[in-house]
Design a protein around this motif. Structure first.
Motif: not given
Length: 154
Positions: A30-49
């Motif tokens: 479950m922790k591995e499956y939640r990796r995308v959620d754990d990194n959401i802020m970083l992803r959003m800050n490095t994405t052209d939103t």
């Protein structure tokens, strides 16, 4: 860091009953499956939103992760429920079997722990989607996905 067997299970997207009975493995999965959620802020800050396609790509990752986690929890609940049914039928045959009673109690405890993952899931989704909505205002989340996310709230 996830163990190689957890990474293999994630990569193969395969579940089996032994994963459900090993709670450490299940939690790590479950922790591995939640990796995308754990990194959401970083992803959003490095994405052209301001790009709908970039937001759609992140949304697709989130949606896939949500489905995988829900499928894993529901699969394990089904596996444990089947085992509990089998053991309860045996207990009807011999109501004085104290080892079996103890075993049933252990199974019920595992089931509660796995079921609690649904509550954790609701919290993780709510937080991730809040960040996503705040950052990716150009992307409209599909109504059927909103229903999927909110189904346990009502």
């Amino acid at each position: 860091m996830a163990s190689s067997s957890v990474k293999k299970a994630v990569a193969d997207n395969t579940l089996n009953p032994s994963m459900c009975y090993n709670l450490s493995f299940f939690k790590e999965l479950m922790k591995e499956y939640r990796r995308v959620d754990d990194n959401i802020m970083l992803r959003m800050n490095t994405t052209d939103t301001h790009s709908e396609s970039a937001c759609a790509a992140i949304f697709t990752e989130l949606a896939n992760a949500y489905h995988k986690r829900e499928d894993a929890v529901n699969y394990c609940l089904k596996v444990i429920d089947q085992e509990l049914d089998r053991k309860n039928k045996k207990l009807e045959e011999d109501p004085e079997d104290h080892n079996l009673k103890s075993n049933i109690y252990t199974e019920e405890s595992k089931r509660r722990m796995i079921s609690n993952e649904l509550t954790v899931e609701d919290i993780v989704r709510e937080r991730s989607l809040q960040v996503f909505r705040n950052k990716c205002r150009v992307f409209d989340i599909p109504a059927d996905f909103e229903q999927f996310v909110n189904k346990r709230r009502y």
